[in-house]
Design a protein around this motif. Structure first.
Motif, mmCIF file in Angstrom:
data_model
loop_
_atom_site.group_PDB
_atom_site.id
_atom_site.type_symbol
_atom_site.label_atom_id
_atom_site.label_comp_id
_atom_site.label_asym_id
_atom_site.label_seq_id
_atom_site.Cartn_x
_atom_site.Cartn_y
_atom_site.Cartn_z
ATOM 1 N N ARG A 114 0.845 -1.182 0.000
ATOM 2 C CA ARG A 114 0.000 0.000 0.000
ATOM 3 C C ARG A 114 0.891 1.247 0.000
ATOM 4 N N ASP A 135 -3.898 -0.074 -3.201
ATOM 5 C CA ASP A 135 -3.452 -1.459 -3.329
ATOM 6 C C ASP A 135 -2.913 -1.566 -4.746
ATOM 7 N N ARG A 140 -6.520 -1.370 -6.789
ATOM 8 C CA ARG A 140 -7.752 -1.122 -6.043
ATOM 9 C C ARG A 140 -7.553 0.043 -5.096
ATOM 10 N N MET A 142 -8.252 1.803 -1.611
ATOM 11 C CA MET A 142 -8.533 1.314 -0.265
ATOM 12 C C MET A 142 -8.583 2.483 0.712
ATOM 13 N N GLU A 157 -9.097 -2.245 6.851
ATOM 14 C CA GLU A 157 -9.202 -1.455 5.630
ATOM 15 C C GLU A 157 -10.519 -1.752 4.937
ATOM 16 N N GLU A 159 -12.561 -1.237 0.999
ATOM 17 C CA GLU A 159 -12.432 -0.858 -0.413
ATOM 18 C C GLU A 159 -13.088 0.500 -0.642
ATOM 19 N N THR A 160 -12.591 1.228 -1.669
ATOM 20 C CA THR A 160 -13.247 2.477 -2.060
ATOM 21 C C THR A 160 -14.168 2.261 -3.254
ATOM 22 N N TYR A 161 -14.181 1.039 -3.798
ATOM 23 C CA TYR A 161 -15.024 0.686 -4.935
ATOM 24 C C TYR A 161 -14.701 1.562 -6.150
ATOM 25 N N ASN A 181 -12.795 8.949 -6.036
ATOM 26 C CA ASN A 181 -11.942 8.043 -6.785
ATOM 27 C C ASN A 181 -11.554 8.727 -8.094
#
Length: 365
Positions: A114, A135, A140, A142, A157, A159-161, A181
């Motif tokens: 990370r 990540d 991804r 995070m 942690e 996910e931020t999708y 994002n």
């Protein structure tokens, strides 16, 4: 709502305590006594070293805390008085300190696989620090969770999708995380190189702060796939404001500022064409002044600070600020900094970094 400047100053001085005040140089103490508000911002000194400075609304530096490397975004917890400076992407440190005293700061490192994305936020009670992370091998976004009651040990942690999370914040009730994002893939092996400009995936997501579950995801429409969603703030009604940076042709005039609320679609502000041109396809920072109902944005590329009425979306003012960097609520309107050392018209022999945070009194855990 922001308190009056006099209350801000008195409470900061009271919270700081005699030990902190005694350690200040006379000039710095005088600056603090005259201050309307107190801020923190990353900076580079004239000798090339990096620090976080405590600075008044007059632009007078009160104190500074050395950093291991360049910082980017800042976060502050009114509940605990803690401020955190996050390393600039793809940095791997975050430093937490208390501007009210002279205790040693805490430096944490991102875990293997990370790196930090330069932003984060505290839970309203100050007990959890959330940090946007990458990540990078899995591409991804995070959110790292850190326990502020245990020297910021990493406890999980989410996910931020989405891809390339940058700024994030937390709703006033602490129930939702709001993530911008940016949609841009990066990897520390290639530094700050953007790897997927041909197929960016910008979005804004609402995440359950208790479970990490996705509540809503708002992807930008295909025609604006290169409009990278970068920074967010929340107004007094709970409406989320976001600011963008465009990765397309420089002569295009994409939308750069917008807002939404839970259950609503994204809505861009229809800025005048000349204002969009002045922003030069790049909004570097956004801030909401809740007391005055204002939204402020800056563009270092355009050298401008723009103030928008939060209710109508009308542009109220445009101010030329060469190398405009950070922006934060002021007693009236906004405090704006610049890369060349300007802070609300006062110049120091430093380079302010891209973000400012207004710091206020604490209520200890």
């Amino acid at each position: 709502m922001w308190n009056s400047s006099a209350i801000d100053r008195r409470r900061f001085v009271k919270a700081a305590g005699l030990g902190f005040l005694a350690a200040l140089q006379p000039r710095a103490l005088m600056a603090l006594e005259r201050a309307d508000a107190v801020y923190a911002s990353g900076m580079r000194d004239a000798n090339g070293s990096y620090a976080v400075a405590t600075v008044t609304e007059r632009g007078e530096i009160v104190d500074r805390v050395a950093l291991p490397a360049r910082a980017h975004g800042m976060a502050f917890s009114p509940a605990t008085g803690k401020t955190v400076a996050f390393a600039r992407r793809p940095g791997t440190y975050a430093m937490i300190f208390d501007a009210h005293d002279k205790t040693d700061p805490i430096v944490i490192a991102s875990v293997e696989g990370r790196h930090f994305y330069g932003h984060g936020a505290f839970s309203p009670d100050g007990r959890i620090l959330y940090a946007s992370e990458n990540d990078f091998d899995a591409n991804r976004g995070m959110i790292g969770l850190y326990d502020a009651t245990n020297r910021f040990a990493r406890i999980g942690e989410f996910e931020t999708y989405g891809v390339g999370p940058h700024d994030m914040t937390v709703t006033d009730d602490g129930r939702m995380l709001v993530v911008a994002n940016g949609g841009i893939e990066t990897h520390p092996d290639t530094g700050r190189t953007k790897l997927n400009l041909a197929n960016m995936q910008p979005s804004l997501t609402l995440i359950d702060a208790a479970t990490g579950g996705l509540i809503e995801k708002h992807a930008l429409p295909p025609q604006w796939a290169r409009v990278s969603t970068r920074h967010v703030d929340i107004d007094d009604s709970g409406r989320i404001w976001f600011a963008c940076q465009y990765e397309g042709h420089r002569n295009d005039l994409p939308p750069l500022v917008g807002s939404f609320a839970k259950g609503e679609d994204l809505r861009f502000v229809e800025l005048p064409e000349e204002t969009t041109r002045r922003l030069a396809n790049y909004v570097g920072a956004i801030a909401v002044n809740r007391k005055d109902g204002l939204v402020g944005v800056t563009s270092p590329k355009g050298g401008v600070a723009v103030t928008i009425d939060a209710r109508s979306g009308k542009v109220l003012s445009e101010t030329t600020v060469p190398d405009a960097a950070g922006i934060a609520p002021a007693t009236d309107g906004f405090a704006v900094s610049s890369y060349d050392g300007d802070f609300l018209g006062s110049r120091s022999n430093v380079a302010w970094d891209q973000h400012i945070v207004r710091i206020a009194p604490s209520r200890r855990l």
